[in-house]
Scaffold this motif. Structure first.
Motif, PDB file in Angstrom:
ATOM      1  N   ILE A   1       0.841  -1.206   0.000  1.00 44.72           N
ATOM      2  CA  ILE A   1       0.000   0.000   0.000  1.00 44.72           C
ATOM      3  C   ILE A   1       0.872   1.250   0.000  1.00 44.72           C
ATOM      4  O   ILE A   1       0.644   2.188  -0.770  1.00 44.72           O
ATOM      5  N   PHE A   2       1.881   1.288   0.855  1.00 42.18           N
ATOM      6  CA  PHE A   2       2.731   2.471   0.919  1.00 42.18           C
ATOM      7  C   PHE A   2       3.623   2.607  -0.313  1.00 42.18           C
ATOM      8  O   PHE A   2       3.956   3.719  -0.727  1.00 42.18           O
ATOM      9  N   ALA A   3       4.013   1.490  -0.918  1.00 40.88           N
ATOM     10  CA  ALA A   3       4.877   1.552  -2.097  1.00 40.88           C
ATOM     11  C   ALA A   3       4.105   2.011  -3.326  1.00 40.88           C
ATOM     12  O   ALA A   3       4.651   2.694  -4.196  1.00 40.88           O
ATOM     13  N   MET A   4       2.838   1.664  -3.417  1.00 37.89           N
ATOM     14  CA  MET A   4       2.058   1.985  -4.609  1.00 37.89           C
ATOM     15  C   MET A   4       1.298   3.303  -4.497  1.00 37.89           C
ATOM     16  O   MET A   4       0.639   3.709  -5.450  1.00 37.89           O
ATOM     17  N   SER A   5       1.353   3.951  -3.375  1.00 37.36           N
ATOM     18  CA  SER A   5       0.553   5.167  -3.205  1.00 37.36           C
ATOM     19  C   SER A   5       1.417   6.421  -3.197  1.00 37.36           C
ATOM     20  O   SER A   5       1.141   7.352  -2.473  1.00 37.36           O
ATOM     21  N   THR A   6       2.463   6.430  -4.011  1.00 38.76           N
ATOM     22  CA  THR A   6       3.282   7.632  -4.081  1.00 38.76           C
ATOM     23  C   THR A   6       2.594   8.657  -4.973  1.00 38.76           C
ATOM     24  O   THR A   6       1.977   8.324  -5.980  1.00 38.76           O
ATOM     25  N   THR A   7       2.704   9.901  -4.603  1.00 36.61           N
ATOM     26  CA  THR A   7       2.062  10.970  -5.345  1.00 36.61           C
ATOM     27  C   THR A   7       3.019  11.496  -6.404  1.00 36.61           C
ATOM     28  O   THR A   7       4.177  11.779  -6.119  1.00 36.61           O
ATOM     29  N   ALA A   8       2.518  11.633  -7.614  1.00 34.94           N
ATOM     30  CA  ALA A   8       3.317  12.173  -8.703  1.00 34.94           C
ATOM     31  C   ALA A   8       2.849  13.591  -8.974  1.00 34.94           C
ATOM     32  O   ALA A   8       1.692  13.817  -9.307  1.00 34.94           O
ATOM     33  N   PHE A   9       3.738  14.543  -8.812  1.00 32.90           N
ATOM     34  CA  PHE A   9       3.406  15.931  -9.060  1.00 32.90           C
ATOM     35  C   PHE A   9       3.828  16.290 -10.481  1.00 32.90           C
ATOM     36  O   PHE A   9       4.994  16.189 -10.833  1.00 32.90           O
ATOM     37  N   ALA A  10       2.883  16.711 -11.272  1.00 34.10           N
ATOM     38  CA  ALA A  10       3.178  17.087 -12.645  1.00 34.10           C
ATOM     39  C   ALA A  10       3.462  18.576 -12.711  1.00 34.10           C
ATOM     40  O   ALA A  10       2.901  19.372 -11.967  1.00 34.10           O
TER      41      ALA A  10
END
Length: 118
Positions: free
Chosen positions: A38-47
């Motif tokens: 859960i923590f590995a796949m929930s990173t936020t990508a800022f465009a």
């Protein structure tokens, strides 16, 4: 004198574990794996706001990487030419000069492309 005793046989036995301990260990492992996923796949990508800025940044990164490879080839070419001058080997000298020229071209690839495209 025998330092290593090859005739000794060692027995391995499993540790005693009851059914409740096994079940609890399984639950613990699944909880740790689930939280890690859960923590590995929930990173936020800022465009970035401008897509052209993103493309330019990526282009700068790629050309920086290519320049680093060119510098490595340039150094290897210098070493190869130096070794060929020491050993009087003409084929190694030719390969050294070719590697040196290739490294220079790769180092200045971005500048060459900007001169070609205008």
């Amino acid at each position: 004198m025998n330092i290593f005793h090859k005739t000794q046989k060692k027995e391995t036995r499993r540790l005693p574990m009851t059914g409740k301990v096994k079940k609890g260990f399984r639950y613990y492992c699944m909880a740790v794996l689930s939280l890690t996923a859960i923590f590995a796949m929930s990173t936020t990508a800022f465009a970035a706001g401008d897509p052209l800025t993103v493309v330019n940044n990526l282009s700068d990164f790629i050309f920086g990487f290519i320049r680093a490879i060119g510098l490595i080839l340039l150094g290897f070419g210098i070493v190869q030419v130096g070794l060929s001058l020491k050993s009087h080997d003409p084929s190694q000298r030719a390969n050294g000069f070719l590697t040196l020229a290739g490294g220079i071209i790769i180092v200045f690839a971005k500048e060459i492309l900007t001169l070609i495209t205008g």
